[in-house]
Motif scaffolding. Sequence first.
Motif, mmCIF file in Angstrom:
data_model
loop_
_atom_site.group_PDB
_atom_site.id
_atom_site.type_symbol
_atom_site.label_atom_id
_atom_site.label_comp_id
_atom_site.label_asym_id
_atom_site.label_seq_id
_atom_site.Cartn_x
_atom_site.Cartn_y
_atom_site.Cartn_z
ATOM 1 N N SER A 293 0.832 -1.210 0.000
ATOM 2 C CA SER A 293 0.000 0.000 0.000
ATOM 3 C C SER A 293 0.867 1.261 0.000
ATOM 4 O O SER A 293 0.494 2.273 -0.611
ATOM 5 C CB SER A 293 -0.946 -0.007 1.198
ATOM 6 N N LEU A 294 2.035 1.219 0.664
ATOM 7 C CA LEU A 294 2.927 2.379 0.658
ATOM 8 C C LEU A 294 3.413 2.694 -0.753
ATOM 9 O O LEU A 294 3.430 3.851 -1.179
ATOM 10 C CB LEU A 294 4.131 2.128 1.564
ATOM 11 N N PHE A 295 3.850 1.645 -1.462
ATOM 12 C CA PHE A 295 4.282 1.858 -2.848
ATOM 13 C C PHE A 295 3.146 2.468 -3.667
ATOM 14 O O PHE A 295 3.350 3.396 -4.448
ATOM 15 C CB PHE A 295 4.718 0.533 -3.470
ATOM 16 N N GLY A 296 1.939 1.934 -3.486
ATOM 17 C CA GLY A 296 0.803 2.445 -4.236
ATOM 18 C C GLY A 296 0.468 3.880 -3.888
ATOM 19 O O GLY A 296 0.172 4.692 -4.770
ATOM 20 N N LEU A 297 0.526 4.212 -2.605
ATOM 21 C CA LEU A 297 0.230 5.578 -2.166
ATOM 22 C C LEU A 297 1.216 6.590 -2.736
ATOM 23 O O LEU A 297 0.834 7.630 -3.277
ATOM 24 C CB LEU A 297 0.257 5.645 -0.641
ATOM 25 N N VAL A 298 2.510 6.281 -2.588
ATOM 26 C CA VAL A 298 3.532 7.207 -3.100
ATOM 27 C C VAL A 298 3.456 7.278 -4.620
ATOM 28 O O VAL A 298 3.685 8.332 -5.217
ATOM 29 C CB VAL A 298 4.934 6.782 -2.622
ATOM 30 N N GLY A 299 3.087 6.175 -5.244
ATOM 31 C CA GLY A 299 2.872 6.188 -6.686
ATOM 32 C C GLY A 299 1.765 7.151 -7.079
ATOM 33 O O GLY A 299 1.837 7.810 -8.129
ATOM 34 N N GLY A 300 0.738 7.249 -6.224
ATOM 35 C CA GLY A 300 -0.335 8.197 -6.479
ATOM 36 C C GLY A 300 0.160 9.631 -6.448
ATOM 37 O O GLY A 300 -0.274 10.472 -7.244
ATOM 38 N N LEU A 301 1.074 9.919 -5.534
ATOM 39 C CA LEU A 301 1.686 11.255 -5.498
ATOM 40 C C LEU A 301 2.487 11.523 -6.772
ATOM 41 O O LEU A 301 2.478 12.636 -7.313
ATOM 42 C CB LEU A 301 2.603 11.385 -4.276
ATOM 43 N N GLU A 302 3.168 10.482 -7.245
ATOM 44 C CA GLU A 302 3.987 10.620 -8.449
ATOM 45 C C GLU A 302 3.113 10.859 -9.681
ATOM 46 O O GLU A 302 3.373 11.773 -10.475
ATOM 47 C CB GLU A 302 4.830 9.351 -8.644
ATOM 48 N N VAL A 303 2.079 10.050 -9.838
ATOM 49 C CA VAL A 303 1.195 10.167 -10.996
ATOM 50 C C VAL A 303 0.477 11.511 -11.019
ATOM 51 O O VAL A 303 0.259 12.104 -12.086
ATOM 52 C CB VAL A 303 0.180 9.005 -11.009
ATOM 53 N N ASN A 304 0.111 12.012 -9.842
ATOM 54 C CA ASN A 304 -0.583 13.294 -9.744
ATOM 55 C C ASN A 304 0.363 14.489 -9.646
ATOM 56 O O ASN A 304 -0.059 15.600 -9.328
ATOM 57 C CB ASN A 304 -1.530 13.280 -8.541
ATOM 58 N N HIS A 305 1.653 14.235 -9.885
ATOM 59 C CA HIS A 305 2.681 15.284 -9.995
ATOM 60 C C HIS A 305 2.930 16.052 -8.702
ATOM 61 O O HIS A 305 3.495 17.147 -8.722
ATOM 62 C CB HIS A 305 2.328 16.275 -11.122
ATOM 63 N N VAL A 306 2.529 15.482 -7.578
ATOM 64 C CA VAL A 306 2.783 16.132 -6.291
ATOM 65 C C VAL A 306 4.268 16.137 -5.982
ATOM 66 O O VAL A 306 4.842 17.160 -5.573
ATOM 67 C CB VAL A 306 2.008 15.428 -5.158
ATOM 68 N N LEU A 307 4.898 14.981 -6.170
ATOM 69 C CA LEU A 307 6.324 14.874 -5.850
ATOM 70 C C LEU A 307 7.167 15.780 -6.733
ATOM 71 O O LEU A 307 8.143 16.380 -6.283
ATOM 72 C CB LEU A 307 6.781 13.420 -5.999
ATOM 73 N N ARG A 308 6.795 15.876 -8.004
ATOM 74 C CA ARG A 308 7.551 16.732 -8.923
ATOM 75 C C ARG A 308 7.487 18.190 -8.477
ATOM 76 O O ARG A 308 8.484 18.914 -8.497
ATOM 77 C CB ARG A 308 6.969 16.589 -10.327
ATOM 78 N N SER A 309 6.300 18.614 -8.057
ATOM 79 C CA SER A 309 6.131 20.012 -7.614
ATOM 80 C C SER A 309 6.965 20.300 -6.371
ATOM 81 O O SER A 309 7.610 21.348 -6.259
ATOM 82 C CB SER A 309 4.653 20.289 -7.321
ATOM 83 N N ILE A 310 6.956 19.355 -5.421
ATOM 84 C CA ILE A 310 7.747 19.537 -4.200
ATOM 85 C C ILE A 310 9.239 19.480 -4.518
ATOM 86 O O ILE A 310 10.035 20.247 -3.963
ATOM 87 C CB ILE A 310 7.374 18.469 -3.157
ATOM 88 N N ALA A 311 9.620 18.571 -5.423
ATOM 89 C CA ALA A 311 11.038 18.404 -5.772
ATOM 90 C C ALA A 311 11.623 19.699 -6.328
ATOM 91 O O ALA A 311 12.805 20.002 -6.100
ATOM 92 C CB ALA A 311 11.195 17.275 -6.781
ATOM 93 N N GLU A 312 10.816 20.470 -7.052
ATOM 94 C CA GLU A 312 11.306 21.732 -7.616
ATOM 95 C C GLU A 312 11.759 22.693 -6.525
ATOM 96 O O GLU A 312 12.690 23.483 -6.725
ATOM 97 C CB GLU A 312 10.208 22.365 -8.475
ATOM 98 N N HIS A 313 11.125 22.616 -5.365
ATOM 99 C CA HIS A 313 11.516 23.491 -4.243
ATOM 100 C C HIS A 313 12.787 22.986 -3.549
ATOM 101 O O HIS A 313 13.426 23.738 -2.813
ATOM 102 C CB HIS A 313 10.380 23.572 -3.227
#
Length: 438
Positions: A293-313
């Motif tokens: 479930s953790l892999f799936g959850l973090v994958g959801g952040l990746e697919v929805n571009h949340v991680l990319r937005s945070i990574a830019e900061h």
Amino acid sequence: MAAAEAIAAIIFSITVAAIVLRVVDESVAGLAGLIAMIVFTKYSPLEAFRIIDWNVIAILLGMWVITGYMIEGGFAEAVVSLVAKRVKSYRKFLLAMAILAGFVSIFVDNVLVILLFGSIVLEAARRAGGNPVLAILLIGFSANFMGTALLMGDLPPQLLHSIAGAEFLDFIWSHGRPSSFPLLTVTFLLVIMSMYMLFVAREPESMVKLDEAETGSQINKAVLTIGLAGFIATVIGMAIRPLLGAPLGFITIAGAAITSLIGELYNKASAKGVSFEKALEHVEWRALLFYASLFGLVGGLEVNHVLRSIAEHFVGFIEASPYIAYTVFYWLVALLASVIEHDALLLTFLYLVRDAATLSGVNAWPLYWGMAWSATLASNLTVAAAPALYVAVAMAEKSGYKVTPKTFLKYSVPFVLLSLIIQYVLSIPIWAPLMTMK
């Protein structure tokens, strides 16, 4: 897209909060969060299934099956028997058991290590007139400490394999420098000796007398040999994986299958064998669901571009001085991992740093290592951060020894601070300069 990002971030935050606060079982919270991520964001069930690293799940499952045979063969009893015959005082016995718990957890899940050694040290403390709470917590801290030293002990090193491509031998020597196993070993031994001087040295010197039934009579040499042989063969296979060209998950499942086959044949031929069903009892099925479930959850952040937005900061920190970048990420993750379940936190930050390093064009390996170390070491501070410690506390209280938050922190704070400071001092001059080399 901004709305999808916000919804995904909210679902992830609520899920992590539910895990930390233990509103429900961790695996239930994780699965519920994953379902919510799929239902309320642009994240399909097929995407979630593909993002879950089934290779890591296979590694965990295979190793748990193999260690199941080792445990049923009396691995813990054999180790304790060996120690009890050679030490002459309770202090030395507790010191030896803490060191063993740390090094055994390199290969065996830390919860199993606590279950195996915890009852022994509680009984030894009771007989010697020592402090049972100190004894069980020292075992818990040690077992949780060394799980990141090699590839098979705990989830963090397997996340490094999944996201960064770390191989078995990389945990010993990587990029021309010492990595996880040698650095953590030095830190661990220094911390254990410090804890000995701070607390264990005040314990009774009286002899530890354990009955034969507790130290040797439960050893099934044939089953233990089958388990150890399967374990050693699997570790060798993991070490030469690049030569074999097979995924680590396949190697561990193959090792488990062969070990189980030999175990079943012996069980059919002898009344002294151990059934496959018995070995499976040692598989942490709830943990497998939780990790998936953790892999799936973090994958959801990746697919929805949340991680990319945070990574830019984060790019600004990464492009700063390598020493500043290493320091910021090491201590930021340590701070968060002291109160948040460290596996979920580390998985998220590994993705963040991967994306930020790609944007900035720097070598992310120093940050990968630093975050894996600090997340693991800081998780010893609270029960919320490391579920394995909940098992240690539960064992103590089941035996009639109350573990108050004040008592827990009395031992966890010095253990964690020493761990983090020593590992930081050892690792930063070795690994920070590598960030400038792509």
